[in-house]
Design an enzyme around this catalytic site. Structure first.
Site, PDB file in Angstrom:
ATOM      1  N   HIS A  55       0.843  -1.189   0.000  1.00 54.62           N
ATOM      2  CA  HIS A  55       0.000   0.000   0.000  1.00 54.62           C
ATOM      3  C   HIS A  55       0.885   1.248   0.000  1.00 54.62           C
ATOM      4  O   HIS A  55       2.109   1.142   0.143  1.00 54.62           O
ATOM      5  CB  HIS A  55      -0.945   0.001   1.212  1.00 54.62           C
ATOM      6  CG  HIS A  55      -0.235   0.013   2.530  1.00 54.62           C
ATOM      7  ND1 HIS A  55      -0.158  -1.093   3.348  1.00 54.62           N
ATOM      8  CD2 HIS A  55       0.457   0.981   3.154  1.00 54.62           C
ATOM      9  CE1 HIS A  55       0.543  -0.789   4.424  1.00 54.62           C
ATOM     10  NE2 HIS A  55       0.936   0.459   4.317  1.00 54.62           N
TER      11      HIS A  55
HETATM   12  P1  TYD Z   1      -1.458  -2.554   7.669  1.00 54.64           P
HETATM   13  O1  TYD Z   1      -0.890  -1.185   7.827  1.00 54.64           O
HETATM   14  O2  TYD Z   1      -2.315  -2.818   6.471  1.00 54.64           O
HETATM   15  O3  TYD Z   1      -0.318  -3.665   7.741  1.00 54.64           O
HETATM   16  P2  TYD Z   1       0.962  -3.965   6.864  1.00 54.64           P
HETATM   17  O4  TYD Z   1       1.341  -2.728   6.120  1.00 54.64           O
HETATM   18  O5  TYD Z   1       1.988  -4.362   7.845  1.00 54.64           O
HETATM   19  O6  TYD Z   1       0.686  -5.117   5.953  1.00 54.64           O
HETATM   20  O7  TYD Z   1      -2.272  -2.900   8.987  1.00 54.64           O
HETATM   21  C1  TYD Z   1      -2.903  -4.155   9.169  1.00 54.64           C
HETATM   22  C2  TYD Z   1      -4.153  -3.941  10.025  1.00 54.64           C
HETATM   23  O8  TYD Z   1      -3.765  -3.549  11.356  1.00 54.64           O
HETATM   24  C3  TYD Z   1      -5.052  -2.824   9.504  1.00 54.64           C
HETATM   25  O9  TYD Z   1      -6.036  -3.308   8.647  1.00 54.64           O
HETATM   26  C4  TYD Z   1      -5.629  -2.241  10.779  1.00 54.64           C
HETATM   27  C5  TYD Z   1      -4.633  -2.547  11.859  1.00 54.64           C
HETATM   28  N1  TYD Z   1      -3.835  -1.360  12.284  1.00 54.64           N
HETATM   29  C6  TYD Z   1      -4.346  -0.528  13.249  1.00 54.64           C
HETATM   30  O10 TYD Z   1      -5.475  -0.731  13.752  1.00 54.64           O
HETATM   31  N2  TYD Z   1      -3.617   0.548  13.651  1.00 54.64           N
HETATM   32  C7  TYD Z   1      -2.384   0.818  13.142  1.00 54.64           C
HETATM   33  O11 TYD Z   1      -1.720   1.807  13.556  1.00 54.64           O
HETATM   34  C8  TYD Z   1      -1.862  -0.052  12.114  1.00 54.64           C
HETATM   35  C9  TYD Z   1      -0.500   0.191  11.509  1.00 54.64           C
HETATM   36  C10 TYD Z   1      -2.606  -1.129  11.727  1.00 54.64           C
END
Ligand code: TYD
Length: 137
Positions: A55
């Site tokens: 993303h």
């Molecule tokens: P995401 O940022 O999509 O993970 P990555 O980039 O590591 O693959 O986050 C995964 C899930 O975690 C997201 O859908 C919601 C939760 N989340 C939070 O609730 N708060 C946060 O600060 C973060 C980073 C994630």
């Protein structure tokens, strides 16, 4: 924040206070990181072969650190890609807004520490590559 390039992202070598009893790295707002940290999170127990990220963010700035272990970060501005291996707890990759990122090749036991400039906001995410390309226009 849509005209950023992969060359606006940089590897930051932070401080390391070394002693026989171990090392300390200190992160201070505006000194070690060029923004005020408003949120800290960390990834761990990532299964072998798994990828994270996939993303971009509209406004968020982040410093990504391999607090333990190692992984690769590929950044992409829609035109150019660069890949960095992070494997030192005193080295961080600064990612500016408008950059697609993918994290891969996690070694077992890795802790990926992320220092972020803003609170969590799902509306700040560009989760499809198509939306990202549109945002970069
Ligand atoms: P995401 O940022 O999509 O993970 P990555 O980039 O590591 O693959 O986050 C995964 C899930 O975690 C997201 O859908 C919601 C939760 N989340 C939070 O609730 N708060 C946060 O600060 C973060 C980073 C994630």
């Amino acid at each position: 924040m849509n005209k950023t390039s992969v060359y606006d992202c940089s590897v930051i070598e932070m401080n390391k206070h070394h002693s026989d009893r171990g090392n300390i790295t200190v992160v201070e707002n505006g000194i070690t990181v060029p923004f005020d940290v408003q949120r800290v999170y960390y990834l761990y127990d990532v299964p072998g072969g798994e990828e994270r990220g996939g993303h971009a963010h509209r406004e968020l700035r982040q410093l990504i650190v391999a607090a333990s272990g190692s992984f690769d970060v590929t950044i992409d501005d829609g035109t150019l890609k660069r890949t960095f291996t992070l494997n030192r707890p005193y080295v961080g990759l600064l990612i500016v807004p408008g950059i697609w990122r993918e994290l891969s090749n996690f070694s077992s036991g890795t802790v990926c520490l992320v220092l972020a400039s803003l609170p969590y906001d799902e509306n700040d995410y560009l989760r499809s590559y198509e939306d990202f390309v549109e945002f970069k226009r």
